[in-house]
Write a protein that holds these residues in place. Structure first.
Motif, PDB file in Angstrom:
ATOM      1  N   ALA A  77       0.800  -1.216   0.000  1.00 33.76           N
ATOM      2  CA  ALA A  77       0.000   0.000   0.000  1.00 33.76           C
ATOM      3  C   ALA A  77       0.835   1.269   0.000  1.00 33.76           C
ATOM      4  N   ILE A  78       2.082   1.202   0.514  1.00 34.06           N
ATOM      5  CA  ILE A  78       2.931   2.390   0.529  1.00 34.06           C
ATOM      6  C   ILE A  78       3.877   2.351  -0.672  1.00 34.06           C
ATOM      7  N   PRO A  79       4.267   3.500  -1.200  1.00 33.82           N
ATOM      8  CA  PRO A  79       5.129   3.522  -2.395  1.00 33.82           C
ATOM      9  C   PRO A  79       6.562   3.135  -2.062  1.00 33.82           C
ATOM     10  N   GLN A 102      -9.811   9.229 -13.795  1.00 33.92           N
ATOM     11  CA  GLN A 102      -8.647   9.626 -13.015  1.00 33.92           C
ATOM     12  C   GLN A 102      -8.739   9.039 -11.606  1.00 33.92           C
ATOM     13  N   PRO A 103      -7.895   8.022 -11.296  1.00 35.52           N
ATOM     14  CA  PRO A 103      -7.898   7.473  -9.934  1.00 35.52           C
ATOM     15  C   PRO A 103      -7.533   8.547  -8.911  1.00 35.52           C
ATOM     16  N   GLY A 104      -8.141   8.478  -7.738  1.00 36.62           N
ATOM     17  CA  GLY A 104      -7.896   9.440  -6.676  1.00 36.62           C
ATOM     18  C   GLY A 104      -8.951   9.298  -5.596  1.00 36.62           C
ATOM     19  N   PRO A 105      -8.950  10.194  -4.625  1.00 37.03           N
ATOM     20  CA  PRO A 105      -9.896  10.081  -3.501  1.00 37.03           C
ATOM     21  C   PRO A 105     -11.363  10.062  -3.926  1.00 37.03           C
ATOM     22  N   LEU A 106     -11.697  10.682  -5.065  1.00 32.82           N
ATOM     23  CA  LEU A 106     -13.102  10.758  -5.503  1.00 32.82           C
ATOM     24  C   LEU A 106     -13.512   9.582  -6.387  1.00 32.82           C
ATOM     25  N   LEU A 107     -12.563   8.672  -6.703  1.00 28.83           N
ATOM     26  CA  LEU A 107     -12.868   7.574  -7.620  1.00 28.83           C
ATOM     27  C   LEU A 107     -13.970   6.678  -7.064  1.00 28.83           C
ATOM     28  N   PHE A 108     -13.934   6.424  -5.732  1.00 30.98           N
ATOM     29  CA  PHE A 108     -14.936   5.534  -5.126  1.00 30.98           C
ATOM     30  C   PHE A 108     -16.344   6.136  -5.205  1.00 30.98           C
ATOM     31  N   GLU A 109     -16.421   7.468  -5.317  1.00 31.58           N
ATOM     32  CA  GLU A 109     -17.735   8.108  -5.434  1.00 31.58           C
ATOM     33  C   GLU A 109     -18.185   8.199  -6.893  1.00 31.58           C
ATOM     34  N   LEU A 137      -2.695   2.486 -14.423  1.00 28.27           N
ATOM     35  CA  LEU A 137      -3.026   3.906 -14.284  1.00 28.27           C
ATOM     36  C   LEU A 137      -3.158   4.555 -15.667  1.00 28.27           C
ATOM     37  N   ALA A 138      -2.219   4.197 -16.566  1.00 26.94           N
ATOM     38  CA  ALA A 138      -2.290   4.713 -17.938  1.00 26.94           C
ATOM     39  C   ALA A 138      -3.585   4.261 -18.613  1.00 26.94           C
ATOM     40  N   ALA A 139      -3.998   3.024 -18.327  1.00 25.77           N
ATOM     41  CA  ALA A 139      -5.240   2.504 -18.908  1.00 25.77           C
ATOM     42  C   ALA A 139      -6.452   3.267 -18.368  1.00 25.77           C
ATOM     43  N   PHE A 140      -6.461   3.552 -17.052  1.00 28.59           N
ATOM     44  CA  PHE A 140      -7.542   4.348 -16.463  1.00 28.59           C
ATOM     45  C   PHE A 140      -7.665   5.684 -17.178  1.00 28.59           C
ATOM     46  N   GLN A 141      -6.516   6.349 -17.360  1.00 26.69           N
ATOM     47  CA  GLN A 141      -6.514   7.673 -17.981  1.00 26.69           C
ATOM     48  C   GLN A 141      -6.953   7.609 -19.441  1.00 26.69           C
ATOM     49  N   MET A 177      -3.026  -1.842  -5.080  1.00 23.70           N
ATOM     50  CA  MET A 177      -4.261  -1.263  -5.602  1.00 23.70           C
ATOM     51  C   MET A 177      -4.786  -0.144  -4.705  1.00 23.70           C
ATOM     52  N   VAL A 178      -4.404  -0.163  -3.414  1.00 17.13           N
ATOM     53  CA  VAL A 178      -4.889   0.864  -2.489  1.00 17.13           C
ATOM     54  C   VAL A 178      -4.408   2.237  -2.931  1.00 17.13           C
ATOM     55  N   SER A 179      -3.082   2.392  -3.036  1.00 14.51           N
ATOM     56  CA  SER A 179      -2.552   3.707  -3.391  1.00 14.51           C
ATOM     57  C   SER A 179      -2.876   4.068  -4.841  1.00 14.51           C
ATOM     58  N   MET A 180      -3.026   3.047  -5.710  1.00 13.82           N
ATOM     59  CA  MET A 180      -3.346   3.341  -7.112  1.00 13.82           C
ATOM     60  C   MET A 180      -4.783   3.842  -7.253  1.00 13.82           C
ATOM     61  N   LEU A 181      -5.729   3.223  -6.549  1.00 14.87           N
ATOM     62  CA  LEU A 181      -7.133   3.600  -6.677  1.00 14.87           C
ATOM     63  C   LEU A 181      -7.470   4.857  -5.879  1.00 14.87           C
ATOM     64  N   THR A 182      -6.890   4.999  -4.659  1.00 15.39           N
ATOM     65  CA  THR A 182      -7.295   6.094  -3.785  1.00 15.39           C
ATOM     66  C   THR A 182      -6.431   7.341  -3.933  1.00 15.39           C
ATOM     67  N   LEU A 183      -5.176   7.166  -4.410  1.00 16.61           N
ATOM     68  CA  LEU A 183      -4.281   8.313  -4.564  1.00 16.61           C
ATOM     69  C   LEU A 183      -3.868   8.564  -6.013  1.00 16.61           C
ATOM     70  N   GLY A 184      -4.124   7.589  -6.889  1.00 16.01           N
ATOM     71  CA  GLY A 184      -3.608   7.693  -8.254  1.00 16.01           C
ATOM     72  C   GLY A 184      -2.099   7.570  -8.286  1.00 16.01           C
ATOM     73  N   LEU A 185      -1.545   6.833  -7.293  1.00 19.94           N
ATOM     74  CA  LEU A 185      -0.095   6.723  -7.140  1.00 19.94           C
ATOM     75  C   LEU A 185       0.332   5.275  -7.404  1.00 19.94           C
ATOM     76  N   PRO A 186       0.917   4.972  -8.567  1.00 18.42           N
ATOM     77  CA  PRO A 186       1.333   3.586  -8.856  1.00 18.42           C
ATOM     78  C   PRO A 186       2.621   3.231  -8.131  1.00 18.42           C
ATOM     79  N   THR A 187       2.638   2.099  -7.437  1.00 18.81           N
ATOM     80  CA  THR A 187       3.842   1.679  -6.706  1.00 18.81           C
ATOM     81  C   THR A 187       4.581   0.547  -7.393  1.00 18.81           C
ATOM     82  N   THR A 188       4.006   0.009  -8.482  1.00 22.24           N
ATOM     83  CA  THR A 188       4.684  -1.036  -9.254  1.00 22.24           C
ATOM     84  C   THR A 188       4.502  -0.736 -10.737  1.00 22.24           C
ATOM     85  N   ALA A 189       5.245  -1.475 -11.557  1.00 24.59           N
ATOM     86  CA  ALA A 189       5.156  -1.289 -13.008  1.00 24.59           C
ATOM     87  C   ALA A 189       3.752  -1.617 -13.514  1.00 24.59           C
ATOM     88  N   VAL A 190       3.146  -2.683 -12.947  1.00 24.84           N
ATOM     89  CA  VAL A 190       1.800  -3.070 -13.387  1.00 24.84           C
ATOM     90  C   VAL A 190       0.801  -1.973 -13.040  1.00 24.84           C
TER      91      VAL A 190
END
Length: 486
Positions: A248-250, A325-332, A316-320, A298-311
Motif C-alpha cells: 500500500a505504501i510507495p 482519473q484514480p484518486g480520492p473521488l474515484l470511489f464516489e 493507471l495509464a489505462a484508467f486515464q 491497488m490501495v494507493s493506485m485507486l485512492t491516490l492515483g499513485l502507482p507503486t509497481t510497473a503493473v
C-alpha cells in the motif's frame, strides 16, 4: 462475460508469467491495445487477472527452474528450487498456489475495508522512512542468507554497483556507461535476475554435468501431506500481515516484503537448518506475502492515483485512457467500476487456485526432461525474455555477462539474492537518501528525524549486533552459574 474476462486474464497471466523475463507488467502493456474494444470494467477485470496470474506464473519457473519470471518471484527460488530438486516440485507449487490464494483473499478484503485509511497513512511517510525500510531490507537479507556476512555484503556491493549503471537522476550525468548510449537507461532488473539466476545456474550445471549424471528429477507425489500443511499454515497467514502494508505504501511493490517475510519465517521456524535446502515455509510465506502486496498496491493506485509497481503504472495509464482519473473521488464517481474490479479480484483468486492446484504436478513434470535439454531450453527462453525487454542485441550480451558473474558468485560461495535486492532497491534507496538530505540542507540528522525511521534503524542495529549479544549472553549466564556454585 466479466467472469470470462477474469478467467482469461488469470490464464494469460499465468502462461506469460511462466516465461522468464516476461512479467505481468509487460503482459498488461502488450494486451492494453487488445482491450480498446472492451468496456472499462471488463478491461480492468482482465488486467487484475493478469496481475495475479503473472505473479504466480513467475513463481512457477522460479521454483522449478530457478528462473524468476519477475522480481517478486526471486525469493521463491531460494527454497522452492531445492524442493523441486528433491522431487517435491509439486508440493512447492501447491504451497505457492495456496499461499497466493490466502494472501490474495486477505489482501483484497483489507483493500475493501481499509483503502481510505491506509492511503491516508501512506501519504505521511517521507523520504527518511522509505530509506530506513530499504536499509532494513539490505541488512536483513545480507545478515540472514549465506554462511558468511562478509560474502553477503560482497554480493550486496556487486548488486549496488550494477544498480549505479545509467544516468544520475539528480544531475543527469552518466555513470558506469563506458560511453554506451544503451546503458544510459541502466540495466533492466529482469535481465539481472534472469542472468544471475537462470544463466548462472545453467552454466553451473553444465560445469558439473561431467561429475554428476544428467538424469531427470522425479516428480514425487502430487499433493501436500499433513506434515506439509502443519508447517505451512502459519506462514500462509503471516504473509499477508507483512505484504499488504508494504504494497500500500510507495516502497517498491512486492520485493521488500517477500524478502522480509523469508527472514521472518527463518527466524520463527523450528527447522532453520532446512532453509536454503528446501523448507516449505520459505515458499509458503513469501508467496502469500507477494499476493497480499499485489492487493495492497491497488490501495494507493485507486485512492491516490499513485502507482507503486510497473503493473500499477500501466493500469493507471489505462484508467486515464478511458478518461478516468484514480484518486480520492474515484470511489464516489466510478463506484460501479471500483467494486466490480475488487469483486473480480476475489473471483480471479479462486480461479487461480482452481486452475493451478491440478496443474501443479503437470508443471512439475518439466523436471523430468533430461537436464542437458532442460537447461538448453532455459537458456533459449531466458534469451528470448531478455531480448523482449528492450529489443536490443546488447541486452543479450549484458544477460550473458551477468550470467558469468552469477556463475563466479556460485563458484566462490556468494549468495545471489543480496545482489538482486541491491539492483532492485539500490537506485530507489539512493534517490530517497538524496531527497532526505536535500530537505535537511545536507544535515545527516535529516535521515533519522522521524520516529518511524528511528524505530527501523533500531531494528537494523539489533540485527547487526545480535551475533555479538548472543555470544555475550551465554558467557554471562555461565559466569552467574559459577558464582552461584561458588
Amino acid at each position: 462475460m466479466n467472469l470470462v474476462w477474469a478467467a482469461l486474464g488469470v490464464l494469460l497471466g499465468t502462461a506469460i508469467g511462466v516465461l522468464p523475463g516476461i512479467g505481468p507488467a509487460m503482459a498488461v502493456a502488450l494486451l492494453l491495445p487488445v482491450t480498446y474494444a472492451l468496456e472499462p470494467t471488463a478491461a480492468f477485470i482482465m488486467f487484475a487477472g493478469i496481475y495475479f496470474g503473472g505473479m504466480f506464473g513467475g513463481s512457477t519457473t522460479s521454483i522449478l527452474l530457478n528462473t524468476p519470471g519477475e522480481s517478486a518471484a526471486v525469493v521463491a527460488a531460494i527454497d522452492g528450487n531445492p524442493m523441486a530438486r528433491k522431487g517435491r516440485g509439486a508440493q512447492a507449487l501447491a504451497a505457492a498456489a495456496i499461499g497466493h490464494f490466502v494472501g490474495a483473499i486477505v489482501g483484497i478484503t483489507l483493500l475493501a475495508l481499509l483503502a481510505p485509511t491506509v492511503a491516508s497513512l501512506a501519504v505521511n511517510i517521507g523520504a527518511p522512512d522509505y530509506l530506513a525500510i530499504m536499509v532494513l531490507a539490505f541488512i536483513a537479507v545480507t545478515s540472514v542468507l549465506g554462511k558468511s556476512r562478509v560474502r553477503g555484503f560482497a554480493s550486496l556491493l556487486i548488486g549496488l554497483t550494477i544498480g549505479l549503471i545509467g544516468l544520475d537522476e539528480m544531475t543527469g550525468q552518466q555513470r558506469l556507461t563506458f560511453g554506451i548510449l544503451h546503458l544510459a537507461d541502466g540495466v533492466d532488473v529482469v535481465i539481472v535476475a534472469v542472468g544471475l539466476f537462470a544463466i548462472g545456474e545453467s552454466l553451473w550445471v553444465a560445469a558439473h554435468l561431467r561429475r554428476t549424471s544428467g538424469q531427470a528429477i522425479p516428480v514425487g507425489r502430487p499433493w501436500l501431506g499433513a506434515a506439509d500443511v502443519k508447517r505451512a499454515w502459519k506462514p500462509w497467514l503471516r504473509g499477508p500481515v507483512i505484504g499488504f502494508p508494504f504494497g500500500a505504501i510507495p516502497a517498491g511493490g512486492a520485493e521488500i516484503p517477500t524478502f522480509l517475510s523469508y527472514v521472518a519465517e527463518r527466524r520463527l521456524s523450528r527447522h532453520r537448518d532446512e532453509f536454503g535446502k528446501g523448507a516449505i515455509e520459505g515458499v509458503a510465506g513469501p508467496e502469500a506475502t507477494a499476493s497480499a502486496s499485489a492487493a495492497g498496491t491497488m490501495v494507493s493506485m485507486l485512492t491516490l492515483g499513485l502507482p507503486t509497481t510497473a503493473v500499477a503504472a500501466v493500469m493507471l495509464a489505462a484508467f486515464q485512457q478511458y478518461g478516468i482519473q484514480p484518486g480520492p473521488l474515484l470511489f464516489e464517481r466510478e463506484s460501479d467500476l471500483v467494486w466490480a474490479l475488487i469483486a473480480s479480484m476475489f473471483i480471479g483468486s479462486v480461479l487461480l487456485l482452481v486452475l493451478n492446484l491440478p496443474l501443479a504436478p503437470v508443471w512439475a513434470k518439466l523436471l523430468q526432461i533430461p537436464r542437458p535439454y532442460l537447461y538448453a531450453g532455459i537458456l533459449f527462453f531466458a534469451s528470448v525474455g531478455a531480448y523482449a525487454v528492450g529489443g536490443s542485441a546488447l541486452d543479450l550480451l549484458l544477460l550473458f555477462i551477468i550470467g558469468l558473474i552469477g556463475f563466479a558468485m556460485r563458484r566462490y560461495g556468494l549468495p545471489v539474492l543480496p545482489a538482486i535486492i541491491a539492483v532492485i532497491l539500490g537506485p530507489t534507496a539512493e534517490q530517497q537518501m538524496r531527497r532526505a538530505l536535500q530537505i535537511s540542507n545536507g544535515e545527516l540528522t535529516g535521515l533519522v528525524n522521524t520516529p518511524f525511521a528511528i524505530t527501523v534503524y533500531s531494528v537494523v542495529a539489533l540485527i547487526l549486533l545480535w551475533p555479538l549479544l548472543a555470544r555475550l549472553l551465554p558467557r554471562r549466564a555461565a559466569e552467574d552459574r559459577e558464582r552461584v556454585d561458588a
